[in-house]
Design an enzyme around this catalytic site. Structure first.
Site, short mmCIF file in Angstrom:
data_model
loop_
_atom_site.label_atom_id
_atom_site.label_comp_id
_atom_site.label_asym_id
_atom_site.label_seq_id
_atom_site.Cartn_x
_atom_site.Cartn_y
_atom_site.Cartn_z
N TYR A 176 0.80 -1.16 -0.23
CA TYR A 176 0.07 -0.03 -0.07
C TYR A 176 1.00 1.12 0.01
CZ TYR A 176 -3.14 3.71 2.06
OH TYR A 176 -3.83 4.88 2.10
N GLU A 216 -11.15 6.47 6.08
CA GLU A 216 -10.57 6.97 7.00
C GLU A 216 -11.46 7.61 8.26
OE1 GLU A 216 -7.55 7.80 7.58
OE2 GLU A 216 -6.59 7.37 5.59
N TRP A 254 -4.90 2.06 10.79
CA TRP A 254 -5.17 2.10 9.35
C TRP A 254 -4.99 0.52 8.82
CZ3 TRP A 254 -7.79 3.17 5.60
CH2 TRP A 254 -7.61 2.85 4.01
#
Length: 202
Positions: free
Chosen positions: A29, A51, A59
């Site tokens: 990522y 988010e 995350w």
């Protein structure tokens, strides 16, 4: 080397946060998405929603569930999500593959309608969000910026939910509105080059 860097198994130095043992998806990522400019409205909407779900979590947790979120929210197609009803909320609350938080789920549906309004106003979400591009090279450890505070206020003024300055700053970092790869990270120069080549929609 900076304490913000970590050396990966390939010998390359990256932002320390992405070198999570046993979770290569974090590194992938970081290398292929984080900090690179995005102009697709669907991806911008998806990221801002995710988010919001991350608030109070990590995350890594959200990224591990991202495909489940995409399935549950119709690939974050804005017009489709805006049509979700209470039955969809109950369906999502029963979905063990996502974060089952009623407030956050309802915020995504609510924000989809606000996104449609913003598309009509600005032409696209991208055209609106890229007005808030931060030309500075970041790299500092900080939860917000002056620009993220401004963007958060603008979204809240338009009725969006779960878009506080910290959430918005993380969105800006990920979508390339600011380059926050740490100095010395292999992604920093690549993200800078991508931003220089990117032509924001107007």
């Amino acid at each position: 080397m900076s304490e913000r860097l970590a050396q990966g198994p390939d010998g390359q130095w990256r932002c320390k946060w992405c070198e999570a043992p046993g979770f290569d998806a974090y590194r992938d990522y970081h290398d292929t998405e984080w900090g690179y400019p995005v102009h697709e409205d669907r991806r911008l909407f998806e990221k801002l929603c995710l988010e919001g779900f991350q608030s109070g979590l990590s995350w890594r947790t959200i990224l591990a569930k991202r495909e489940n979120f995409r399935r549950a929210f119709k690939q974050f197609e804005i017009a489709k999500v805006a049509k979700f009803k209470e039955a969809d909320v109950e369906r999502l609350l029963a979905d063990e593959g996502i974060v089952r938080h009623r407030g956050k789920i309802e915020a995504v549906i609510h924000n989809a309608s606000r996104a449609l309004e913003l598309q009509k106003e600005a032409g696209s979400l991208a055209a609106f969000f890229w007005r808030f591009e931060d030309p500075e090279e970041g790299g500092d450890v900080r939860p917000t910026s002056d620009t993220s505070i401004k963007l958060s206020k603008e979204l809240k003024r338009r009725g969006w939910k779960f878009v506080g300055p910290t959430t918005v700053y993380a969105f800006m970092q990920a979508m390339g509105l600011i380059n926050d790869h740490a100095p010395g990270c292999i992604g920093r120069s690549a993200a800078t080059a991508a931003r220089h080549e990117f032509r924001p929609p107007r």
